[in-house]
Each structure stands twice: as structure tokens, then as C-alpha cells.
Motif scaffolding. Structure first.
Motif, mmCIF file in Angstrom:
data_model
loop_
_atom_site.group_PDB
_atom_site.id
_atom_site.type_symbol
_atom_site.label_atom_id
_atom_site.label_comp_id
_atom_site.label_asym_id
_atom_site.label_seq_id
_atom_site.Cartn_x
_atom_site.Cartn_y
_atom_site.Cartn_z
ATOM 1 N N TYR A 31 -15.050 -12.214 3.908
ATOM 2 C CA TYR A 31 -15.590 -11.065 4.647
ATOM 3 C C TYR A 31 -14.474 -10.315 5.367
ATOM 4 O O TYR A 31 -14.488 -9.088 5.444
ATOM 5 N N TYR A 32 -13.503 -11.039 5.898
ATOM 6 C CA TYR A 32 -12.361 -10.399 6.535
ATOM 7 C C TYR A 32 -11.599 -9.552 5.513
ATOM 8 O O TYR A 32 -11.240 -8.407 5.788
ATOM 9 N N ALA A 33 -11.384 -10.102 4.339
ATOM 10 C CA ALA A 33 -10.656 -9.379 3.288
ATOM 11 C C ALA A 33 -11.394 -8.115 2.853
ATOM 12 O O ALA A 33 -10.772 -7.099 2.542
ATOM 13 N N PHE A 34 -12.722 -8.173 2.834
ATOM 14 C CA PHE A 34 -13.507 -6.996 2.446
ATOM 15 C C PHE A 34 -13.329 -5.845 3.428
ATOM 16 O O PHE A 34 -13.504 -4.688 3.060
ATOM 17 N N GLU A 35 -12.996 -6.129 4.669
ATOM 18 C CA GLU A 35 -12.870 -5.099 5.706
ATOM 19 C C GLU A 35 -11.464 -4.504 5.806
ATOM 20 O O GLU A 35 -11.261 -3.537 6.523
ATOM 21 N N LEU A 36 -10.500 -5.076 5.100
ATOM 22 C CA LEU A 36 -9.119 -4.606 5.183
ATOM 23 C C LEU A 36 -8.907 -3.320 4.392
ATOM 24 O O LEU A 36 -9.654 -3.011 3.467
ATOM 25 N N SER A 37 -7.846 -2.610 4.744
ATOM 26 C CA SER A 37 -7.401 -1.462 3.960
ATOM 27 C C SER A 37 -6.352 -1.949 2.973
ATOM 28 O O SER A 37 -5.531 -2.812 3.301
ATOM 29 N N TYR A 38 -6.364 -1.380 1.777
ATOM 30 C CA TYR A 38 -5.446 -1.797 0.718
ATOM 31 C C TYR A 38 -4.665 -0.602 0.208
ATOM 32 O O TYR A 38 -5.147 0.523 0.227
ATOM 33 N N THR A 39 -3.440 -0.882 -0.243
ATOM 34 C CA THR A 39 -2.628 0.142 -0.881
ATOM 35 C C THR A 39 -2.393 -0.274 -2.329
ATOM 36 O O THR A 39 -2.444 -1.460 -2.662
ATOM 37 N N LEU A 40 -2.122 0.691 -3.153
ATOM 38 C CA LEU A 40 -1.858 0.415 -4.559
ATOM 39 C C LEU A 40 -0.457 -0.137 -4.715
ATOM 40 O O LEU A 40 0.508 0.407 -4.181
ATOM 41 N N PHE A 56 -2.537 -3.157 -9.034
ATOM 42 C CA PHE A 56 -3.315 -4.058 -8.190
ATOM 43 C C PHE A 56 -3.220 -3.527 -6.766
ATOM 44 O O PHE A 56 -2.409 -2.669 -6.456
ATOM 45 N N PHE A 57 -4.096 -4.019 -5.918
ATOM 46 C CA PHE A 57 -4.122 -3.579 -4.530
ATOM 47 C C PHE A 57 -3.599 -4.683 -3.632
ATOM 48 O O PHE A 57 -3.747 -5.863 -3.928
ATOM 49 N N GLN A 58 -3.001 -4.256 -2.503
ATOM 50 C CA GLN A 58 -2.375 -5.216 -1.612
ATOM 51 C C GLN A 58 -2.611 -4.800 -0.163
ATOM 52 O O GLN A 58 -2.598 -3.607 0.153
ATOM 53 N N SER A 59 -2.817 -5.783 0.694
ATOM 54 C CA SER A 59 -2.912 -5.552 2.134
ATOM 55 C C SER A 59 -1.959 -6.509 2.836
ATOM 56 O O SER A 59 -2.134 -7.727 2.764
ATOM 57 N N ALA A 60 -0.932 -5.938 3.463
ATOM 58 C CA ALA A 60 0.062 -6.755 4.166
ATOM 59 C C ALA A 60 -0.485 -7.199 5.518
ATOM 60 O O ALA A 60 -1.271 -6.483 6.150
ATOM 61 N N PHE A 61 -0.065 -8.386 5.948
ATOM 62 C CA PHE A 61 -0.521 -8.950 7.211
ATOM 63 C C PHE A 61 0.584 -8.893 8.250
ATOM 64 O O PHE A 61 1.713 -9.299 7.975
ATOM 65 N N ASP A 62 0.233 -8.424 9.438
ATOM 66 C CA ASP A 62 1.101 -8.614 10.584
ATOM 67 C C ASP A 62 0.596 -9.867 11.316
ATOM 68 O O ASP A 62 -0.355 -10.517 10.869
ATOM 69 N N THR A 63 1.205 -10.212 12.428
ATOM 70 C CA THR A 63 0.813 -11.421 13.157
ATOM 71 C C THR A 63 -0.640 -11.363 13.597
ATOM 72 O O THR A 63 -1.365 -12.360 13.514
ATOM 73 N N ARG A 90 6.239 -13.960 5.582
ATOM 74 C CA ARG A 90 5.344 -12.818 5.402
ATOM 75 C C ARG A 90 4.111 -13.257 4.631
ATOM 76 O O ARG A 90 4.141 -14.253 3.908
ATOM 77 N N SER A 91 3.031 -12.470 4.798
ATOM 78 C CA SER A 91 1.756 -12.805 4.163
ATOM 79 C C SER A 91 1.026 -11.526 3.776
ATOM 80 O O SER A 91 1.217 -10.482 4.403
ATOM 81 N N TRP A 92 0.152 -11.629 2.773
ATOM 82 C CA TRP A 92 -0.630 -10.493 2.319
ATOM 83 C C TRP A 92 -1.756 -10.983 1.417
ATOM 84 O O TRP A 92 -1.802 -12.149 1.037
ATOM 85 N N ILE A 93 -2.646 -10.067 1.054
ATOM 86 C CA ILE A 93 -3.685 -10.338 0.072
ATOM 87 C C ILE A 93 -3.471 -9.406 -1.112
ATOM 88 O O ILE A 93 -3.263 -8.203 -0.934
ATOM 89 N N ASN A 94 -3.506 -9.980 -2.319
ATOM 90 C CA ASN A 94 -3.511 -9.202 -3.557
ATOM 91 C C ASN A 94 -4.932 -9.183 -4.100
ATOM 92 O O ASN A 94 -5.615 -10.207 -4.093
ATOM 93 N N VAL A 95 -5.348 -8.029 -4.597
ATOM 94 C CA VAL A 95 -6.659 -7.876 -5.220
ATOM 95 C C VAL A 95 -6.427 -7.343 -6.626
ATOM 96 O O VAL A 95 -5.817 -6.287 -6.804
ATOM 97 N N SER A 96 -6.901 -8.091 -7.624
ATOM 98 C CA SER A 96 -6.671 -7.754 -9.029
ATOM 99 C C SER A 96 -7.984 -7.489 -9.744
ATOM 100 O O SER A 96 -9.027 -8.020 -9.373
ATOM 101 N N SER A 97 -7.882 -6.695 -10.799
ATOM 102 C CA SER A 97 -9.019 -6.399 -11.674
ATOM 103 C C SER A 97 -8.574 -6.638 -13.115
ATOM 104 O O SER A 97 -7.399 -6.923 -13.366
ATOM 105 N N PRO A 98 -9.466 -6.471 -14.071
ATOM 106 C CA PRO A 98 -9.046 -6.603 -15.473
ATOM 107 C C PRO A 98 -7.969 -5.593 -15.884
ATOM 108 O O PRO A 98 -7.286 -5.795 -16.880
ATOM 109 N N LEU A 99 -7.792 -4.533 -15.125
ATOM 110 C CA LEU A 99 -6.779 -3.528 -15.451
ATOM 111 C C LEU A 99 -5.431 -3.812 -14.791
ATOM 112 O O LEU A 99 -4.469 -3.094 -15.026
#
Length: 183
Positions: A31-40, A56-63, A90-99
Motif C-alpha cells: 500500500y505504501y508503494a502504491f502511494e509513491l510517485s515514480y519516474t521512468l 520501468f518505473f522507479q521511486s528513490a527512497f530518502d531516509t 541507497r534504496s528504491w522500488i522498481n516497478v516492471s511490466s511485460p514491456l
């Protein structure tokens, strides 16, 4: 908690941990990941100069985000017992699709760094693919780690790796939390 260890022909280690977090905490992560902003695009490698085909989309994490996500907590003690305690670089979330397109890469070339991958989706059909592939020092794929909900994968950051393609039949995105750790 289940732990498996794989060692490739180059002596590089991949540790796999299942069932570390309770379902309620995995729900929080999702649910936290769903609320984040992502960049290409983006890259996990500090050595990459040119990036093309950023699909793919990525959201970098600060502290602050890292604390809110609540990944680094007492549930990770079994992992620290295996790899030793490390500092987060450093930390982040990657979001991938079939493309999404990925290429083999190293996260760090310095010995001693570790990378953590956390597959925090609650459901994933194994026929959708998305495994993480690990190569030996000659570039041959020797280890494939299934994208399994709740799984945590820890490996030497100088180990060449990449996610495999996701099937066009996949009805969901592949979410992966990534953290790079230093001694």
C-alpha cells in the motif's frame, strides 16, 4: 522463515529468505508503494553512463521514506545473522511490466557490498516470469531465483544479474524493493 544459499561457479553467493515478514507488514509495504510517485527509468548501477530503453518505473527512497516503508526492522535479524550487519547506501522500488527491458549489470564493483531485493507483492503467478537471473564471472547465467511473494534475496553487489522478462499474460506489475548495503 526459510533460508537457502546458492553459490555459483565463481564463488559468488545468493542467499534467499522466505517468510520473513508477516502478511500485515507486506500489505503495508504494498500500500505504501502504491502511494509513491515514480519516474521512468533509472539505474541500479553507478557505472552506467548511457541509459536507453528505460522501460520501468522507479521511486528513490530518502531516509524519511525508508523509515515509513518499515523494511529495516527486527524481522531482518535472521538476515543480519547470515550476512553481518551493514549500512544502507541507497534504496528504491522498481516497478516492471511485460514491456520492461532489463540488462545484466553490477550494482557495485567494490567487494563487500551487498544488494537486497524484496519481492513484496502478495500474489504472483509463477508463469508470469520475472525471475532474477545471476551470472558467473564469464557472463553465463547459472542461478535463477523465482519471483515469489515475500521473498528476500541478498547477494554480492559485484555479481552480474538482471530480472527476466515478464509474460504478456501478467495482470499485475512486478514490484521490487532494492537496497544496496555497505560494510
Amino acid at each position: 522463515m526459510n533460508h537457502k544459499r546458492h553459490i555459483n561457479s565463481s564463488g559468488k553467493i545468493v542467499d534467499i529468505f522466505d517468510d520473513i515478514f508477516p502478511s500485515s507488514l507486506r500489505d503495508h509495504h504494498l500500500y505504501y508503494a502504491f502511494e509513491l510517485s515514480y519516474t521512468l527509468g533509472g539505474t541500479s548501477s553507478t557505472a552506467v553512463i548511457e541509459q536507453r530503453h528505460k522501460t520501468f518505473f522507479q521511486s528513490a527512497f530518502d531516509t524519511h521514506k525508508l523509515n515509513e516503508f518499515n523494511f529495516f526492522n527486527d524481522y531482518l535479524n535472521p538476515i543480519w545473522n547470515v550476512i553481518g550487519h551493514r549500512e544502507v547506501d541507497r534504496s528504491w522500488i522498481n516497478v516492471s511490466s511485460p514491456l520492461s527491458t532489463y540488462y545484466y549489470h553490477h550494482d557495485f564493483v567494490d567487494v563487500g557490498h551487498k544488494t537486497i531485493l524484496y519481492y513484496f507483492k502478495q500474489t504472483w503467478n509463477r508463469n508470469w516470469g520475472g525471475e532474477t537471473l545471476f551470472a558467473n564471472n564469464q557472463g553465463e547465467c547459472e542461478i535463477a531465483v523465482e519471483y515469489k511473494p515475500g521473498r528476500i534475496v541478498v547477494f554480492d553487489s559485484d555479481m552480474e544479474h538482471k530480472p527476466s522478462a515478464i509474460s504478456m499474460d501478467a495482470s499485475e506489475f512486478r514490484f521490487t524493493f532494492v537496497s544496496q548495503l555497505m560494510l
